[in-house]
Scaffold this active site. Structure first.
Site, PDB file in Angstrom:
ATOM      1  N   ASP A  66     -24.441 -22.048 -13.845  1.00 51.27           N
ATOM      2  CA  ASP A  66     -25.075 -23.354 -14.021  1.00 51.27           C
ATOM      3  C   ASP A  66     -24.574 -24.328 -12.947  1.00 51.27           C
ATOM      4  O   ASP A  66     -23.661 -23.988 -12.169  1.00 51.27           O
ATOM      5  CB  ASP A  66     -24.758 -23.878 -15.435  1.00 51.27           C
ATOM      6  CG  ASP A  66     -25.882 -24.755 -15.982  1.00 51.27           C
ATOM      7  OD1 ASP A  66     -26.612 -25.368 -15.183  1.00 51.27           O
ATOM      8  OD2 ASP A  66     -26.010 -24.838 -17.216  1.00 51.27           O
ATOM      9  N   GLU A 122     -28.815 -21.631 -10.748  1.00 53.09           N
ATOM     10  CA  GLU A 122     -29.615 -22.814 -11.051  1.00 53.09           C
ATOM     11  C   GLU A 122     -29.616 -23.763  -9.844  1.00 53.09           C
ATOM     12  O   GLU A 122     -29.848 -24.954  -9.972  1.00 53.09           O
ATOM     13  CB  GLU A 122     -29.104 -23.515 -12.315  1.00 53.09           C
ATOM     14  CG  GLU A 122     -29.060 -22.589 -13.496  1.00 53.09           C
ATOM     15  CD  GLU A 122     -29.241 -23.269 -14.840  1.00 53.09           C
ATOM     16  OE1 GLU A 122     -29.735 -24.406 -14.880  1.00 53.09           O
ATOM     17  OE2 GLU A 122     -28.871 -22.649 -15.847  1.00 53.09           O
ATOM     18  N   TRP A 123     -29.343 -23.206  -8.709  1.00 54.28           N
ATOM     19  CA  TRP A 123     -29.209 -23.943  -7.457  1.00 54.28           C
ATOM     20  C   TRP A 123     -30.417 -24.841  -7.179  1.00 54.28           C
ATOM     21  O   TRP A 123     -30.251 -26.064  -6.997  1.00 54.28           O
ATOM     22  CB  TRP A 123     -28.933 -22.892  -6.376  1.00 54.28           C
ATOM     23  CG  TRP A 123     -28.780 -23.308  -4.971  1.00 54.28           C
ATOM     24  CD1 TRP A 123     -29.026 -24.540  -4.421  1.00 54.28           C
ATOM     25  CD2 TRP A 123     -28.326 -22.468  -3.903  1.00 54.28           C
ATOM     26  NE1 TRP A 123     -28.762 -24.507  -3.076  1.00 54.28           N
ATOM     27  CE2 TRP A 123     -28.336 -23.253  -2.728  1.00 54.28           C
ATOM     28  CE3 TRP A 123     -27.924 -21.132  -3.816  1.00 54.28           C
ATOM     29  CZ2 TRP A 123     -27.960 -22.735  -1.491  1.00 54.28           C
ATOM     30  CZ3 TRP A 123     -27.543 -20.622  -2.592  1.00 54.28           C
ATOM     31  CH2 TRP A 123     -27.563 -21.430  -1.430  1.00 54.28           C
ATOM     32  N   PRO A 124     -31.653 -24.314  -7.166  1.00 54.59           N
ATOM     33  CA  PRO A 124     -32.787 -25.206  -6.840  1.00 54.59           C
ATOM     34  C   PRO A 124     -32.999 -26.322  -7.855  1.00 54.59           C
ATOM     35  O   PRO A 124     -33.413 -27.422  -7.479  1.00 54.59           O
ATOM     36  CB  PRO A 124     -33.999 -24.264  -6.834  1.00 54.59           C
ATOM     37  CG  PRO A 124     -33.449 -22.889  -6.746  1.00 54.59           C
ATOM     38  CD  PRO A 124     -32.097 -22.927  -7.366  1.00 54.59           C
ATOM     39  N   LEU A 125     -32.712 -26.055  -9.118  1.00 58.31           N
ATOM     40  CA  LEU A 125     -32.874 -27.094 -10.142  1.00 58.31           C
ATOM     41  C   LEU A 125     -32.035 -28.323  -9.801  1.00 58.31           C
ATOM     42  O   LEU A 125     -32.507 -29.459  -9.885  1.00 58.31           O
ATOM     43  CB  LEU A 125     -32.481 -26.523 -11.513  1.00 58.31           C
ATOM     44  CG  LEU A 125     -32.149 -27.502 -12.634  1.00 58.31           C
ATOM     45  CD1 LEU A 125     -33.332 -28.385 -12.967  1.00 58.31           C
ATOM     46  CD2 LEU A 125     -31.718 -26.739 -13.877  1.00 58.31           C
ATOM     47  N   TYR A 126     -30.786 -28.101  -9.381  1.00 57.88           N
ATOM     48  CA  TYR A 126     -29.913 -29.231  -9.067  1.00 57.88           C
ATOM     49  C   TYR A 126     -30.136 -29.757  -7.646  1.00 57.88           C
ATOM     50  O   TYR A 126     -30.095 -30.962  -7.414  1.00 57.88           O
ATOM     51  CB  TYR A 126     -28.446 -28.851  -9.292  1.00 57.88           C
ATOM     52  CG  TYR A 126     -28.140 -28.630 -10.758  1.00 57.88           C
ATOM     53  CD1 TYR A 126     -27.792 -29.692 -11.583  1.00 57.88           C
ATOM     54  CD2 TYR A 126     -28.253 -27.370 -11.343  1.00 57.88           C
ATOM     55  CE1 TYR A 126     -27.545 -29.505 -12.941  1.00 57.88           C
ATOM     56  CE2 TYR A 126     -28.009 -27.168 -12.703  1.00 57.88           C
ATOM     57  CZ  TYR A 126     -27.660 -28.239 -13.488  1.00 57.88           C
ATOM     58  OH  TYR A 126     -27.432 -28.058 -14.832  1.00 57.88           O
ATOM     59  N   ASP A 157     -34.322 -27.256 -18.819  1.00 60.47           N
ATOM     60  CA  ASP A 157     -34.313 -26.268 -19.905  1.00 60.47           C
ATOM     61  C   ASP A 157     -35.617 -26.281 -20.702  1.00 60.47           C
ATOM     62  O   ASP A 157     -36.180 -27.342 -20.982  1.00 60.47           O
ATOM     63  CB  ASP A 157     -33.179 -26.583 -20.888  1.00 60.47           C
ATOM     64  CG  ASP A 157     -31.806 -26.275 -20.310  1.00 60.47           C
ATOM     65  OD1 ASP A 157     -31.726 -25.788 -19.166  1.00 60.47           O
ATOM     66  OD2 ASP A 157     -30.818 -26.522 -21.031  1.00 60.47           O
TER      67      ASP A 157
END
Ligand code: NAG
Ligand code: NAG
Ligand code: NAG
Ligand code: NAG
Length: 412
Positions: free
Chosen positions: A165, A198-202, A226
């Protein structure tokens, strides 16, 4: 953009990469050549650490052992669901005196190694969760400053998948460097560990995401927030994905998958037709199929939907092309996914949330031009199996679709 232009753009990018091998190069660890399948605790069980009041649904070793038993006894493993994955909230509040991670001693008295052995003894694989920052999303110790040590700890325990995460990541540079370092650290352990990022999400919160690079380091990656147990959430994820499909679709392929988050089928929030929509579209999107539900109490209908072998085969198609939204017309969404041997999967979703079933009229001219059949044999896989029979380029296929439901077809 005209649908036909979009299709040609995507198809030529996709086929170019498949045929010439010149597309995005995926993380070269030989893993996740088809989208990972399994069970992940988060959406259904969240961060429940109160085992006194919630003895059968708190995050403890019992929960994962019970799911593992059912995965073997009730056909889940046989259907392809292999990974049993822990999400956040398994850790003790502090690292041990050697800075090694340790599980909460009350909720995981046997320790993580024993739990991983339990999975392996049953032919299952075992996934765990950590975070690139100095704390996990729920506030437990993160991996920042300890990437190499934590990767080795996971390898020593027998972990097969790491969900990593991005909470509390610091700067964009810290975030990106952290994801790269963990990838290298996992590789150096020599153990096969699927790396779920979850790199691109952040990174999206700060800058433009470079999917070429993400795919070089990660086996799968989350792009959006999520999922929750609702139709609104499923719709939002589908629309996000379609909106960004020109970036997302070319990045996906064997070893590298966009992750639209967990399957919530079998819980409380989706009607039957909406469960069908999630299953059909997650198959079309070549998404990791990680269920988050209570396998101890799931209906036979949801079980049959999640274990449908022909639908799973579309998700697991060896070409690994992520499907895309071809058309949005008259409140219908039409998606297609090219499959191996010139076959094609098509989904038609009725986005009306009022009234009854409506007919979608499908004409061949708008579909992928790589179809190898002239008169294609059409099988409806969802919501019920039905054989339409042969369908040629001068015919129109009339498909009834329920409100918020989806019809999934295979043309071959
Ligand atoms: C944790 O990281 C944040 C940046 O995200 C930083 O401000 C903070 O000082 C760090 N805390 C510790 C204890 O390292
Ligand atoms: C580590 O990376 C190398 C080079 O990409 C690759 O050949 C090897 O299979 C990887 N090993 C593991 C355990 O991931
Ligand atoms: C994206 O990453 C790739 C691979 O690391 C790199 O070659 C490329 O220059 C990057 N693109 C941009 C726009 O930064
Ligand atoms: C398509 O099938 C229909 C019905 O079987 C037939 O009448 C028609 O000639 C066929 N058209 C082509 C182009 O094969």
């Amino acid at each position: 953009m005209e649908p036909a232009v979009l299709r040609h753009l995507l198809s030529s990018v996709i086929l170019g990469s498949v045929i010439h091998g010149s597309g995005v190069s995926a993380l070269n660890n030989g893993l996740a050549l088809t989208p990972p399948m399994g069970w992940l605790h988060w959406q259904r069980f969240l961060c429940q650490t109160d085992c006194k009041n919630y003895p059968s649904s708190c995050i403890n070793e019992q929960l994962f052992m019970q799911m593992a038993d059912i995965m073997v006894s009730n056909g889940w493993l046989k259907a392809g669901y292999k990974y049993v994955c822990i999400d956040d909230c398994w850790l003790a509040p502090n690292r041990d005196k050697n800075n090694r991670l340790q599980a909460d001693p009350d909720r995981f008295p046997g320790g993580i190694k024993k739990l991983a052995d339990y999975m392996h003894d049953r032919g299952l694989l075992f996934g765990i969760y950590q975070d690139v920052g100095n704390k996990t999303c729920a506030g437990f110790p993160g991996s920042r400053d300890f990437y190499e040590l934590d990767a080795q700890t996971f390898a020593d325990w027998g972990v097969d998948l790491l969900k990593f995460d991005g909470c509390n990541y610091g700067t964009l540079e810290d975030l990106e460097e952290g994801y790269r370092r963990m990838a290298i650290a996992l590789n150096r352990t020599g153990r096969d560990i699927v790396y779920s990022c979850e790199w691109p999400l952040y990174a999206r919160q700060e800058a433009h995401v470079n999917y070429t690079e993400v795919a070089e380091y990660c086996n799968s990656w989350r792009n959006f927030g999520d999922i929750d147990d609702s139709w609104a959430s499923v719709k939002m994820i589908l629309d996000f994905t379609a909106t960004l499909q020109e970036q997302l679709v070319p990045a996906a392929g064997p070893g590298a998958w966009n992750d639209p988050d967990m399957l919530v089928i079998g819980n409380f929030g989706l009607s039957w037709d909406q469960q069908v929509t999630q299953m059909a579209l997650w198959a079309i999107m070549a998404a990791p199929l990680l269920m988050s539900n209570d396998l101890r109490a799931i209906s036979p209908e949801s079980t049959a939907l999640l274990q449908n072998q022909e639908v799973i085969a579309i998700n697991q198609d060896p070409l690994g092309i992520q499907g895309y939204r071809l058309l949005k017309v008259n409140n219908f969404d039409l998606w297609e996914k090219p499959l191996a041997s010139g076959s094609l999967a098509i989904s038609v979703t009725n986005r009306e949330e009022i009234g009854g079933p409506r007919y979608f009229l499908l004409v061949r001219a708008i579909l992928w031009d790589g179809l190898s059949c002239d008169a294609c044999y059409v099988t409806q896989l969802l919501p019920k199996r039905y054989e339409y029979g042969y369908y040629n380029s001068s015919q129109v296929l009339k498909v009834p679709v329920n409100p918020s439901g989806t019809v999934l077809l295979r043309l071959e």
